[in-house]
Design a protein around this motif. Structure first.
Motif, PDB file in Angstrom:
ATOM      1  N   PHE A   1       0.824  -1.205   0.000  1.00  0.00           N
ATOM      2  CA  PHE A   1       0.000   0.000   0.000  1.00  0.00           C
ATOM      3  C   PHE A   1       0.860   1.258   0.000  1.00  0.00           C
ATOM      4  O   PHE A   1       1.965   1.266   0.559  1.00  0.00           O
ATOM      5  N   SER A   2       0.304   2.318  -0.594  1.00  0.00           N
ATOM      6  CA  SER A   2       0.933   3.638  -0.516  1.00  0.00           C
ATOM      7  C   SER A   2       0.729   4.172   0.898  1.00  0.00           C
ATOM      8  O   SER A   2       0.068   3.532   1.724  1.00  0.00           O
ATOM      9  N   ASP A   3       1.253   5.368   1.143  1.00  0.00           N
ATOM     10  CA  ASP A   3       0.885   6.075   2.369  1.00  0.00           C
ATOM     11  C   ASP A   3      -0.624   6.292   2.309  1.00  0.00           C
ATOM     12  O   ASP A   3      -1.194   6.409   1.226  1.00  0.00           O
ATOM     13  N   SER A   4      -1.227   6.393   3.480  1.00  0.00           N
ATOM     14  CA  SER A   4      -2.680   6.562   3.493  1.00  0.00           C
ATOM     15  C   SER A   4      -3.052   7.963   2.996  1.00  0.00           C
ATOM     16  O   SER A   4      -2.331   8.917   3.255  1.00  0.00           O
ATOM     17  N   TYR A   5      -4.159   8.063   2.243  1.00  0.00           N
ATOM     18  CA  TYR A   5      -4.553   9.386   1.733  1.00  0.00           C
ATOM     19  C   TYR A   5      -5.898   9.862   2.277  1.00  0.00           C
ATOM     20  O   TYR A   5      -6.315  10.988   1.998  1.00  0.00           O
ATOM     21  N   TYR A   6      -6.598   9.011   3.057  1.00  0.00           N
ATOM     22  CA  TYR A   6      -7.884   9.468   3.601  1.00  0.00           C
ATOM     23  C   TYR A   6      -8.278   8.587   4.787  1.00  0.00           C
ATOM     24  O   TYR A   6      -8.087   7.376   4.748  1.00  0.00           O
TER      25      TYR A   6
ATOM     26  N   LEU B   1       2.008  11.685  -4.204  1.00  0.00           N
ATOM     27  CA  LEU B   1       0.984  11.995  -3.199  1.00  0.00           C
ATOM     28  C   LEU B   1       1.455  13.152  -2.308  1.00  0.00           C
ATOM     29  O   LEU B   1       0.710  14.116  -2.062  1.00  0.00           O
ATOM     30  N   ALA B   2       2.697  13.069  -1.856  1.00  0.00           N
ATOM     31  CA  ALA B   2       3.252  14.116  -0.991  1.00  0.00           C
ATOM     32  C   ALA B   2       3.310  15.451  -1.741  1.00  0.00           C
ATOM     33  O   ALA B   2       2.977  16.501  -1.171  1.00  0.00           O
ATOM     34  N   ALA B   3       3.695  15.397  -3.005  1.00  0.00           N
ATOM     35  CA  ALA B   3       3.816  16.636  -3.790  1.00  0.00           C
ATOM     36  C   ALA B   3       2.440  17.278  -3.977  1.00  0.00           C
ATOM     37  O   ALA B   3       2.292  18.498  -3.855  1.00  0.00           O
ATOM     38  N   LEU B   4       1.415  16.458  -4.253  1.00  0.00           N
ATOM     39  CA  LEU B   4       0.068  16.996  -4.468  1.00  0.00           C
ATOM     40  C   LEU B   4      -0.550  17.501  -3.165  1.00  0.00           C
ATOM     41  O   LEU B   4      -1.413  18.386  -3.180  1.00  0.00           O
ATOM     42  N   LYS B   5      -0.105  16.943  -2.058  1.00  0.00           N
ATOM     43  CA  LYS B   5      -0.562  17.471  -0.758  1.00  0.00           C
ATOM     44  C   LYS B   5       0.112  18.812  -0.515  1.00  0.00           C
ATOM     45  O   LYS B   5      -0.510  19.753  -0.037  1.00  0.00           O
ATOM     46  N   ALA B   6       1.398  18.876  -0.826  1.00  0.00           N
ATOM     47  CA  ALA B   6       2.164  20.096  -0.562  1.00  0.00           C
ATOM     48  C   ALA B   6       1.714  21.260  -1.448  1.00  0.00           C
ATOM     49  O   ALA B   6       1.698  22.406  -0.999  1.00  0.00           O
ATOM     50  N   ASP B   7       1.333  20.974  -2.684  1.00  0.00           N
ATOM     51  CA  ASP B   7       1.013  22.101  -3.595  1.00  0.00           C
ATOM     52  C   ASP B   7      -0.475  22.476  -3.587  1.00  0.00           C
ATOM     53  O   ASP B   7      -0.916  23.313  -4.378  1.00  0.00           O
ATOM     54  N   GLY B   8      -1.258  21.852  -2.708  1.00  0.00           N
ATOM     55  CA  GLY B   8      -2.661  22.258  -2.556  1.00  0.00           C
ATOM     56  C   GLY B   8      -3.642  21.508  -3.446  1.00  0.00           C
ATOM     57  O   GLY B   8      -4.858  21.642  -3.294  1.00  0.00           O
ATOM     58  N   THR B   9      -3.122  20.697  -4.400  1.00  0.00           N
ATOM     59  CA  THR B   9      -4.025  19.959  -5.306  1.00  0.00           C
ATOM     60  C   THR B   9      -4.940  19.022  -4.521  1.00  0.00           C
ATOM     61  O   THR B   9      -6.148  18.948  -4.763  1.00  0.00           O
ATOM     62  N   TYR B  10      -4.351  18.301  -3.557  1.00  0.00           N
ATOM     63  CA  TYR B  10      -5.106  17.336  -2.759  1.00  0.00           C
ATOM     64  C   TYR B  10      -6.276  18.041  -2.054  1.00  0.00           C
ATOM     65  O   TYR B  10      -7.423  17.586  -2.110  1.00  0.00           O
TER      66      TYR B  10
END
Ligand code: GLN
Length: 298
Positions: free
Chosen positions: A155-160, A278-287
């Motif tokens: 599994f990836s890191d958890s996203y939700y 995933l980390a990049a999309l969390k950091a740039d606000g996309t998530y």
């Protein structure tokens, strides 16, 4: 080893002479030398062995990394992503007939970030795990990380974060976890809600391929309640708010669940790339934007 001893011996003799020792002192020192030298040699040998082991293990790690990168599904131009588009707001069939939802949008954004095309394949939730590594490269489907699934996939890191909810008729007497005993409970086949029912005393699971069919059977009175993840429960109840309510599992003492992206077991490079995206999309606000658009606006 012999060469080492003779170097030590010569060194000690030379030093003793320089220090003005008598011939006797030197002889005495020389007598002790073999055992001291042997100790020193042993110590050096054990340190060398330790260093050698560390180097060998580091080299092994590098080789593993290279092999993992070479054999990774990540090397494909197109990543085939499996989902089960029956789980709003995470995945559902959109107005154009294609899968849409938070998970799909997140996966597409990751594809863009990673420079990969994303092809979504809609299938039964129950078939996803077995299809990873053959029919599909990755699965994103509001899938909860469980120890059992971890035997077959990584599994990836958890996203939700999620929890199960219980959907009941508005006039229902079900108020606590104890009230679920001996009931007929609608679930989606192969989900954590399904596994949960197996642990409820006397309860029978009525398994459906689609959560919405379980909800329809609740409306028809064929099941007593439906156990399904919190967000889809809210969506289904919102479509029938005159008749149904959802009790969130946190109020009933249910355990928290964590959604993650499933990948072939052992493809460390793919996991690393997906976690990076995933980390990049969390950091740039996309998530956060996607959470607002798909989940908070549900
Ligand atoms: N989170 C639940 C599970 O992983 C349900 C997922 C789903 O139905 N898509 O089992």
């Amino acid at each position: 080893m012999r060469k080492f001893l003779s170097v030590v011996l010569t060194g000690v003799l030379a030093l003793s002479m320089l220090a003005g020792c008598s011939q006797k002192d030197v002889e005495k020192a020389a007598e002790q030398l073999p055992s001291q030298a042997a100790e020193a040699a042993k110590e050096i040998a054990s340190q060398a062995a330790e260093a050698g082991e560390a180097i060998a293990s580091a080299a092994g790690d590098v080789i593993k990394d290279v092999e993992s990168a070479e054999n990774s599904a990540f090397n494909k131009d197109t990543l085939v992503v499996g989902t089960n588009a029956e789980f709003p707001p995470f995945e559902y069939v959109g107005a154009d007939g294609n899968p849409d939802g938070f998970d799909i949008a997140l996966m597409k954004a990751m594809g863009e970030y990673l420079g990969k095309k994303i092809e979504v394949q809609n299938m039964q939730f129950d078939s996803l795990i077995a299809s990873i590594g053959n029919k599909i490269d990755i699965a994103i489907a509001g899938m909860t990380v469980t120890e059992e699934r971890k035997q077959s996939v990584d599994f990836s890191d958890s996203y939700y974060d999620a929890v199960q909810s219980v959907i009941v008729p508005k006039d229902s007497a079900i108020k606590t976890a104890d009230d679920l005993k001996n009931l007929t409970i609608g679930v989606q086949l192969g989900t954590t809600g399904d596994f949960m029912v197996a642990d409820i005393e006397g309860a029978t699971a009525s398994q459906y391929n689609k959560g919405v069919d379980a909800v329809n059977d609740l409306l028809n009175g064929r099941v007593d309640c439906v156990i399904i993840d919190k967000n889809p429960a809210q969506v289904f109840v919102s479509l029938h708010h005159d008749e149904l309510v959802a009790i969130e599992g946190t109020e009933l003492g249910f355990e928290a669940e964590h959604y993650a992206i499933a990948m072939p077991k052992g493809d460390a490079y793919l996991v690393e790339m997906i976690n990076g995206a995933l980390a990049a999309l969390k950091a740039d606000g996309t998530y956060d934007e996607l959470v607002k658009k798909y989940i908070e606006a549900q």
